[in-house]
Each structure stands twice: as C-alpha cells, then as structure tokens.
Design a protein around this motif. Sequence first.
Motif, PDB file in Angstrom:
ATOM      1  N   LYS A  78      -0.871   2.956  -3.046  1.00 12.00           N
ATOM      2  CA  LYS A  78      -1.592   4.224  -2.376  1.00 12.00           C
ATOM      3  C   LYS A  78      -2.321   4.974  -3.397  1.00 12.00           C
ATOM      4  CE  LYS A  78      -0.733   7.554   0.923  1.00 12.00           C
ATOM      5  NZ  LYS A  78       0.332   8.172   1.973  1.00 12.00           N
ATOM      6  N   SER A 100      -6.606   1.138  -3.688  1.00 12.33           N
ATOM      7  CA  SER A 100      -5.867   1.360  -2.596  1.00 12.33           C
ATOM      8  C   SER A 100      -6.517   0.942  -1.467  1.00 12.33           C
ATOM      9  CB  SER A 100      -5.617   3.116  -2.832  1.00 12.33           C
ATOM     10  OG  SER A 100      -7.163   3.499  -2.527  1.00 12.33           O
ATOM     11  N   TYR A 147       0.888  -1.202   0.252  1.00 14.63           N
ATOM     12  CA  TYR A 147      -0.013   0.033  -0.022  1.00 14.63           C
ATOM     13  C   TYR A 147       0.949   1.234  -0.157  1.00 14.63           C
ATOM     14  CZ  TYR A 147      -2.663   3.923   1.818  1.00 14.63           C
ATOM     15  OH  TYR A 147      -3.254   5.124   1.736  1.00 14.63           O
TER      16      TYR A 147
END
Length: 279
Positions: free
Chosen positions: A125, A130, A120
């Motif tokens: 991200k 995400s 992540y």
Amino acid sequence: MSSSVLGLVRASHPEPTAAVTVVAGLLAAAVGHRPAGIVAVLLTVLASQLATGWSNDLVDADRDAAVGRTDKPVPAGAVSRRALALAVAVAVVATGLIALTTTGPAAWCVLLGLASALLYNRPLKSTPVSVLPYAVSFGSLPAFVVLALPGAPAPPVWLVAAAACLGAGAHFANVLPDLADDARTGVHGLPHRLGPAGSRAAAAGLLLAATVILVVGPPGPPSWTGLSAVAAAVAVPALGWYAGRRAARAGGRPVAAFRSVLVVALIDVALLLASGRVV
C-alpha cells in the motif's frame, strides 16, 4: 443484530464488497453459468471481498485511530481486533473451499486475486507499485468467472485487460478521499506520489481505457450502446470528482469519486451483457 456484527459489516467495506459481488454474479450469467455455478461464483467472490475488507481495516486500525477516524469500527470500539482477525481467517479459508467447488484453475485464479489484495493491505500500500495489486486482483476476477465454467476456454485477453484497467482506476479514485490522512500516517503509495490532480487524471484515463476496451474488444463493430457508454465513462467520473471537490471544500469526505468508479463498473457490466456471451 448485535453491535459486533454491525461492526463487522461496517468493516467489510460494504459498498465495494456488494458492488464487486454483484458484478461477479452478472458476469457469471453473461458467460453462461448455470444457477448453481452463479451461486458458487457469488459466494466465492463475497468471501474474498470480506477477507480483503476486514484485512484492510485490521491493518489500518492504528492509522485510523491516529487520524481520528471514528467512522471506522475498530477505533470506534464497534468490533475488536481479535474478532476482525478471526473473521479474516475464516473468510480466507471459505474463499478457497468454495472456489474448489468450481474448477482447479478457477480456484487458483481467485486465490491469486485474494493474495494480491492482501499484499496490498500490507506491505504494498505504501510503495510505488501500490496500483499493481488492484490491477492483478480485478483482472483475476473475470478470469475466475470464466474458468469456473467447466470446459470453458481461456478468458479473452480484452476482458482481463479491461478489468485490470478498471481496478487500477479504482485504486487512484479510492485513495483520493484519504490523501491528507494518509500523508499524516506515512502512507506513500503511487497516488500519493502523483498528488490529487495526477491521481484524478490517472483514474479518469484508466476508467476510460477499460470502457473503450470493452467496446472494441468483442468481435464486431462498436455499437451505439457502446459508444454511449464511452461518453458516460467520461462524464460520470467528471461529475463525481466535481461533487467530491465541493464536499472537500465544505469539510466533508470526498467519497463521490470512488462511487463514480462503481457506477462506471456497472456500465461496463452492462456492456458485457449487451454484447452477449464472452466465451
């Protein structure tokens, strides 16, 4: 305590790190671990949370500096990137070594959760998926706690599903205070694509889903305690987002929404303890 040690503590994201570690310890007690097993669970989860938090601040150091985040240890000069990178490596190795003192399946499970969390931080991200690492990492936490108990059966599906929903909700709530800063530095995860209103709705729905699953998942009819917890899972995030909006209008950082997630997490742990052992 030296300034660099304090910087490492701040970079570890101490609030969620402490909360998740305590939750893991309470879960370990709920499923019947002996004291030594509870300690092993606590240390494993603590090491994995430290690795995740430190990795997050290391990856985000340039972005934090670009938006003037002087509350962050790396841009503020409280800890160096080299020290933080070394701390991440030590914490990752410690997670695996401590996990091996439990059971093989549990060790693989916690390493899956840690790998998901690190992915992540980079590169997921800023992608439409995400939320997936949060769901995987949180879902793997109770699975690890159950599997770390020698001779335990597979973790209940409702337990893993509730934790995954809680983690996904935490993702949307956690990003809310940083949406503006993230937009300036090119982060476009799923919450950013949904916007503040969509993220608040997603977080509220997922948190409520986690609580409902914990109420109706265990054998037997829902208790009044469980139904009260569902009501709290509705009210607490609403109060948190209201406080966050007031803070934002006043020029502050609306962190109350994420703290409300931690409160709901503790409510969910209380539900587990009230319903007895889960295996």
